[in-house]
Design a protein around this motif. Structure first.
Motif, PDB file in Angstrom:
ATOM      1  N   ILE A 292       0.846  -1.193   0.000  1.00  0.00           N
ATOM      2  CA  ILE A 292       0.000   0.000   0.000  1.00  0.00           C
ATOM      3  C   ILE A 292       0.879   1.239   0.000  1.00  0.00           C
ATOM      4  O   ILE A 292       1.726   1.411   0.889  1.00  0.00           O
ATOM      5  CB  ILE A 292      -0.937   0.002   1.213  1.00  0.00           C
TER       6      ILE A 292
ATOM      7  N   TYR B   3     -12.470  -5.871  -8.124  1.00  0.00           N
ATOM      8  CA  TYR B   3     -13.394  -4.734  -8.017  1.00  0.00           C
ATOM      9  C   TYR B   3     -14.716  -4.996  -8.744  1.00  0.00           C
ATOM     10  O   TYR B   3     -15.730  -4.362  -8.438  1.00  0.00           O
ATOM     11  CB  TYR B   3     -12.758  -3.469  -8.596  1.00  0.00           C
TER      12      TYR B   3
ATOM     13  N   ILE C  87     -12.512   3.041 -10.844  1.00  0.00           N
ATOM     14  CA  ILE C  87     -12.565   3.106  -9.385  1.00  0.00           C
ATOM     15  C   ILE C  87     -12.193   4.513  -8.926  1.00  0.00           C
ATOM     16  O   ILE C  87     -11.649   5.314  -9.682  1.00  0.00           O
ATOM     17  CB  ILE C  87     -11.604   2.084  -8.728  1.00  0.00           C
TER      18      ILE C  87
ATOM     19  N   GLU D  67     -10.321   6.110  -5.340  1.00  0.00           N
ATOM     20  CA  GLU D  67      -9.690   5.776  -4.069  1.00  0.00           C
ATOM     21  C   GLU D  67      -8.963   7.004  -3.512  1.00  0.00           C
ATOM     22  O   GLU D  67      -8.629   7.939  -4.241  1.00  0.00           O
ATOM     23  CB  GLU D  67      -8.694   4.619  -4.233  1.00  0.00           C
TER      24      GLU D  67
ATOM     25  N   VAL E 269      -0.759  -1.004  -4.525  1.00  0.00           N
ATOM     26  CA  VAL E 269      -1.618   0.129  -4.882  1.00  0.00           C
ATOM     27  C   VAL E 269      -1.016   1.423  -4.344  1.00  0.00           C
ATOM     28  O   VAL E 269      -0.448   1.440  -3.254  1.00  0.00           O
ATOM     29  CB  VAL E 269      -3.055  -0.055  -4.336  1.00  0.00           C
TER      30      VAL E 269
ATOM     31  N   HIS F 251      -4.787   4.428  -0.645  1.00  0.00           N
ATOM     32  CA  HIS F 251      -4.999   3.823   0.676  1.00  0.00           C
ATOM     33  C   HIS F 251      -6.410   3.240   0.760  1.00  0.00           C
ATOM     34  O   HIS F 251      -7.336   3.892   1.253  1.00  0.00           O
ATOM     35  CB  HIS F 251      -4.800   4.875   1.779  1.00  0.00           C
ATOM     36  N   PRO F 252      -6.590   2.005   0.320  1.00  0.00           N
ATOM     37  CA  PRO F 252      -7.935   1.405   0.339  1.00  0.00           C
ATOM     38  C   PRO F 252      -8.481   1.212   1.744  1.00  0.00           C
ATOM     39  O   PRO F 252      -9.708   1.134   1.921  1.00  0.00           O
ATOM     40  CB  PRO F 252      -7.726   0.065  -0.371  1.00  0.00           C
ATOM     41  N   GLU F 253      -7.608   1.135   2.738  1.00  0.00           N
ATOM     42  CA  GLU F 253      -8.074   0.931   4.108  1.00  0.00           C
ATOM     43  C   GLU F 253      -8.965   2.071   4.590  1.00  0.00           C
ATOM     44  O   GLU F 253      -9.792   1.879   5.494  1.00  0.00           O
ATOM     45  CB  GLU F 253      -6.891   0.755   5.064  1.00  0.00           C
TER      46      GLU F 253
ATOM     47  N   LYS G  15     -11.426   3.420   3.144  1.00  0.00           N
ATOM     48  CA  LYS G  15     -12.827   3.306   2.708  1.00  0.00           C
ATOM     49  C   LYS G  15     -13.480   1.999   3.133  1.00  0.00           C
ATOM     50  O   LYS G  15     -14.625   1.739   2.783  1.00  0.00           O
ATOM     51  CB  LYS G  15     -12.913   3.471   1.190  1.00  0.00           C
ATOM     52  N   SER G  16     -12.757   1.190   3.902  1.00  0.00           N
ATOM     53  CA  SER G  16     -13.319  -0.096   4.329  1.00  0.00           C
ATOM     54  C   SER G  16     -14.198   0.077   5.558  1.00  0.00           C
ATOM     55  O   SER G  16     -13.913   0.906   6.435  1.00  0.00           O
ATOM     56  CB  SER G  16     -12.182  -1.072   4.640  1.00  0.00           C
TER      57      SER G  16
ATOM     58  N   HIS H 193     -13.669  -3.539   2.206  1.00  0.00           N
ATOM     59  CA  HIS H 193     -13.090  -3.148   0.918  1.00  0.00           C
ATOM     60  C   HIS H 193     -12.751  -4.403   0.121  1.00  0.00           C
ATOM     61  O   HIS H 193     -12.198  -5.364   0.655  1.00  0.00           O
ATOM     62  CB  HIS H 193     -11.826  -2.317   1.145  1.00  0.00           C
TER      63      HIS H 193
ATOM     64  N   LEU I 288     -10.440  -5.202  -1.975  1.00  0.00           N
ATOM     65  CA  LEU I 288      -9.039  -5.628  -1.976  1.00  0.00           C
ATOM     66  C   LEU I 288      -8.683  -6.364  -0.688  1.00  0.00           C
ATOM     67  O   LEU I 288      -7.961  -7.370  -0.714  1.00  0.00           O
ATOM     68  CB  LEU I 288      -8.109  -4.425  -2.178  1.00  0.00           C
TER      69      LEU I 288
END
Length: 544
Positions: free
Chosen positions: A381, A459, A464, A466, A513, A516-518, A520-521, A527, A529
């Motif tokens: 990440i 996805y 997307i 993010e 990636v 930071h997908p974390e 939006k979880s 999430h 991912l």
């Protein structure tokens, strides 16, 4: 018109005001009301963006690019309501705006003072963008009695009077300590804290009492008597097995009913807590477990990776497994990677999170190599993606001197500082010698995915959005060499200039990636991912 709930803390810090605010908001949502939560921080930093994670934990980034307090992460995870720039304000930001106005002459020669100018600015922040919600919850950072928080306490005193009875209430979170030698809980700290708050003009309507042991009815009655609240408004708050059990725990103690009563609102039936019941069922009745090795540089303080830790838990919820996180200091492998197998072999998957600076970088690169060679699921990440690219350049593309300009001058800048990019308001630029605060690529940006990629299948689409927080980007001049070495650029910015995602198709699960997908979880909406990463870890655990 929105109703206001002001939340203060007393006795000591770290009592869980943020979790209480998030849980109460979730309970109000479960009763059909719309909510917004905001955080007022008394410190003089404009925002936490330049603060060390050891000072203040993680920096939570919103869609509109605000660098905010980590409590806003709790707010979003519990309510699903996206936070905005207007939901976090600090003393520094307020004073910055007031001084800028004074320099422009906006005050027309008036003497600028804490009252009314600072308190008016605080009230304006509290009221901003609230016309579309039923309840606005305002958490005041710090502890009553701190000199820094006095303007905020005065502002909420004024707000309660201006909004009128039935439109604003106050909740005070305090500590009821257990004295082991005496074998009893002590209510005196709470009494003194409420007295101090009342002396500043704010009488609490509800008290939330953190305690290690159940609060006996006699103690609740005593607190009610001396703190001038009904006994039913004294709400015990005992430690919970999971933060996601807290909303139901507060409901069982009557918090949401008492808040509505304070507003003069008659509750209409019981709240719909089905989503929280399902989450706790998955957490307490897992069908397996996995171990995730997180190789970072701030592992001494888990709040530095708060959203990341929660996103891993969410991935476990999605797969109905318990996620054990093994926090590993990247510096352990900095100069000698002989211990890397002993540290990482017990892990079912490896994750390298975001970071800044050179310290620990070589240890993270060694972790990437270990995951690639051993075919262990890998998730990089932000900085973790960049180090995956450096490792790929060195070990599979034959670029031995590959590095990042973040670490100093290099002949092979696989990662370099981004000086301009297309932002939400057009072209944004940054100078290498410029200010550090607020100058990164921040907030939500779109990306386009290769339709045949692993991430597109995860996805379920090719477009997307993010959230980002970084100063450096992978250099596309090295794309051909990296892809020849097996590291594919599977996600790019819409204009094709900035790499967003890399992956290794020949690996069981290897994804990096830039975002930071974390952030939006959520427990009720993990999430994709993280859900896929934990699924890969489950498969890996069954191979061992």
């Amino acid at each position: 018109m929105a109703r206001f709930i002001f939340i203060t803390g007393g006795v000591v810090s770290s009592l869980g005001k943020g979790l209480m605010a998030a849980s109460l908001a979730a309970l109000l949502q479960a009763r059909g009301y719309s909510v917004r939560i905001r955080k007022f921080d008394p410190y003089l930093n404009v925002d936490p963006g330049t603060m060390s994670p050891y000072q203040h934990g993680e920096v939570y980034v919103t869609d509109d690019g605000a660098e905010t307090d980590l409590d806003l992460g709790h707010y979003e995870r519990f309510t699903g309501v996206p936070s905005r720039q207007s939901d976090n304000v600090t003393s520094g930001r307020i004073y910055q705006q007031i001084i800028a106005r004074e320099r422009r002459g906006d005050y027309l020669g008036a003497t600028v003072q804490v009252i009314p100018h600072v308190t008016d600015a605080i009230k304006a922040f509290a009221r901003a963008e609230t016309d579309d919600v039923d309840f606005v919850l305002c958490e005041i950072g710090g502890t009553v009695g701190d000199i820094e928080s006095l303007p905020f306490i005065e502002a909420i005193r004024q707000l309660k009077n201006e909004e009128g009875r039935g439109n604003a209430i106050s909740i005070h979170v305090t500590l009821v300590p257990y004295i082991a030698a005496a074998g009893e809980l002590k209510t005196k700290p709470t009494q003194h804290s409420v007295r101090e708050l009342a002396a500043l003009g704010v009488q609490p309507d509800v008290l939330v009492c953190r305690c290690e042991h159940p609060l006996p009815p006699a103690d609740r009655a005593k607190i009610a008597l001396f703190c001038n609240v009904p006994a039913s408004a004294v709400i015990p708050a005992l430690d919970a097995k999971s933060i996601y059990a807290v909303p139901m725990q507060y409901h069982a103690e009557g918090l949401d009913s008492e808040v509505l009563k304070a507003f003069g609102i008659e509750p209409k039936g019981a709240p719909d807590l089905s989503r929280w019941i399902e989450i706790m069922d998955r957490l307490t009745n897992p069908q397996g477990e996995v171990t995730i090795g997180v190789v970072g540089k701030y592992v001494g303080l888990q709040d530095a990776y708060k959203s990341l830790n929660e996103a891993l838990v969410h991935g476990g919820i999605a797969n109905r497994v318990k996620v054990n996180v093994r926090w590993i200091d990247a510096e352990l492998f900095e100069n000698d990677d002989s211990d890397i197998a002993g540290s990482l072999e017990p892990c079912d998957a490896i994750l390298v999170p975001g970071a800044f600076g050179e310290r620990g970088a070589e240890g993270k690169i060694a972790s990437v190599k270990f995951a690639r060679e051993r075919k262990i699921p890998y998730f990089g990440i932000c900085f973790g993606m960049q180090m995956a690219c450096v490792e790929g350049a060195r070990d599979t593309a034959g670029i031995a001197d590959a590095s990042s300009t973040e670490f100093g001058a290099t002949d092979e800048p696989v990662v370099g500082m981004i000086t301009e990019w297309m932002g939400r308001a057009g072209l944004e630029t940054r100078a290498a010698e410029g200010d550090l605060g607020g100058t990164m690529r921040l907030g939500a940006y779109d990306a386009k995915l290769d339709g045949n990629s692993v991430v597109a299948s995860i996805y379920g689409g090719t477009e997307i959005s993010e959230r980002h927080r970084h100063r450096y980007e992978v250099n596309t001049h090295y794309q051909a060499a990296l892809e020849q070495g097996g590291l594919v650029f599977s996600g790019m910015s819409p204009d094709g200039t900035l790499p967003e995602i890399v992956e290794r198709p020949d690996h069981p699960w290897f994804v990096g990636v830039q975002f930071h997908p974390e952030l939006k979880s959520k427990p009720f909406d993990p999430h994709p991912l993280f859900a896929s990463f934990i699924e890969a870890a489950v498969k890996q655990s069954r191979l061992v």
